[in-house]
Design an enzyme around this catalytic site. Structure first.
Site, mmCIF file in Angstrom:
data_model
loop_
_atom_site.group_PDB
_atom_site.id
_atom_site.type_symbol
_atom_site.label_atom_id
_atom_site.label_comp_id
_atom_site.label_asym_id
_atom_site.label_seq_id
_atom_site.Cartn_x
_atom_site.Cartn_y
_atom_site.Cartn_z
ATOM 1 C CD GLU A 25 -5.551 -5.896 -1.612
ATOM 2 O OE1 GLU A 25 -4.857 -4.799 -1.392
ATOM 3 O OE2 GLU A 25 -6.158 -6.264 -0.838
ATOM 4 C CB CYS A 83 -5.201 -1.094 -1.992
ATOM 5 S SG CYS A 83 -6.295 -0.316 -1.119
ATOM 6 C CB CYS A 140 -10.774 -2.272 -0.015
ATOM 7 S SG CYS A 140 -10.064 -1.878 -1.506
ATOM 8 C CG ASN A 166 -0.338 -0.233 2.504
ATOM 9 O OD1 ASN A 166 0.642 -0.957 2.690
ATOM 10 N ND2 ASN A 166 -1.172 0.126 3.532
ATOM 11 C CB ILE A 167 1.709 3.517 -2.265
ATOM 12 C CG1 ILE A 167 2.688 2.619 -2.589
ATOM 13 C CG2 ILE A 167 2.443 5.026 -2.286
ATOM 14 C CD1 ILE A 167 2.884 2.372 -4.226
ATOM 15 C CD GLU A 168 -1.487 4.835 4.444
ATOM 16 O OE1 GLU A 168 -0.954 5.471 5.368
ATOM 17 O OE2 GLU A 168 -2.159 3.636 4.918
ATOM 18 C CB CYS A 178 -8.429 -4.495 -4.247
ATOM 19 S SG CYS A 178 -7.220 -3.007 -3.821
HETATM 20 N N1 THU Z 1 -5.338 -1.328 2.412
HETATM 21 C C1 THU Z 1 -4.808 -2.247 1.305
HETATM 22 O O1 THU Z 1 -3.602 -2.041 1.049
HETATM 23 N N2 THU Z 1 -5.444 -3.325 0.965
HETATM 24 C C2 THU Z 1 -6.822 -3.480 1.256
HETATM 25 O O2 THU Z 1 -7.513 -4.409 0.605
HETATM 26 C C3 THU Z 1 -7.467 -2.751 2.370
HETATM 27 C C4 THU Z 1 -6.716 -1.583 2.845
HETATM 28 C C5 THU Z 1 -4.510 -0.238 2.866
HETATM 29 C C6 THU Z 1 -5.000 1.116 2.264
HETATM 30 C C7 THU Z 1 -4.501 1.988 3.444
HETATM 31 O O3 THU Z 1 -3.160 2.313 3.179
HETATM 32 C C8 THU Z 1 -4.202 1.002 4.557
HETATM 33 O O4 THU Z 1 -4.727 -0.340 4.212
HETATM 34 C C9 THU Z 1 -5.695 1.314 5.833
HETATM 35 O O5 THU Z 1 -6.882 1.340 5.072
#
Ligand code: THU
Length: 130
Positions: free
Chosen positions: A55, A53, A90, A42-44, A93
């Site tokens: 995935e 996300c 999620c 995940n890259i915020e 994804c």
């Molecule tokens: N996140 C994912 O990378 N994949 C998912 O399917 C659910 C959520 C990440 C997004 C965010 O960076 C962190 O989890 C909290 O929501």
């Protein structure tokens, strides 16, 4: 690449997570039909909604390298280094995965294996627009 190994790859991929806002690290390892593995994290972003996300990172890496056939993805997520709780993909994804993967596509989480159809029994797809 067996499913346990793919999950371990996802845990390793989570080390690269850029998640300074949520503190929740996610890794995903996507297995192609050819046996190649693409890892993602995940890259915020300070503008929160632009977060990508793990995935989708893995899918976009693979597709951009010319791979569009997939058999499985492992997903591992944790806020404290313990990856034993399942991190369910999620909805966004699942929709992106459904573009390339059929109902039998395998989703490997810490608590076992699922099928894409377990999470997304109905999907919006190309045929939906006919
Ligand atoms: N996140 C994912 O990378 N994949 C998912 O399917 C659910 C959520 C990440 C997004 C965010 O960076 C962190 O989890 C909290 O929501």
């Amino acid at each position: 690449m067996d499913h346990k190994m793919l999950f371990d790859e996802a845990v390793k991929a989570a080390e690269k997570s850029y998640s300074k806002y949520s503190g929740f690290s996610v890794g995903a390892s996507l297995l192609t039909s050819e046996g190649k593995v693409f890892n993602g994290c995940n890259i915020e972003n300070a503008s929160y909604s632009l977060t990508n996300c793990a995935e989708r990172t893995a899918v976009f890496k693979a597709v951009s390298e010319g791979y569009t056939n997939f058999t499985a993805i492992a997903v591992a997520g944790s806020g404290n280094g313990d990856f034993s709780k399942p991190c369910f993909p999620c909805g966004a994804c699942l929709q992106v995965l459904s573009e390339f993967c059929g109902d039998d596509f395998v989703i490997i989480l810490s608590d076992g294996e699922y099928r894409l159809s377990d999470f997304l029994p109905k999907r919006f797809c190309e045929e939906s627009m006919e």
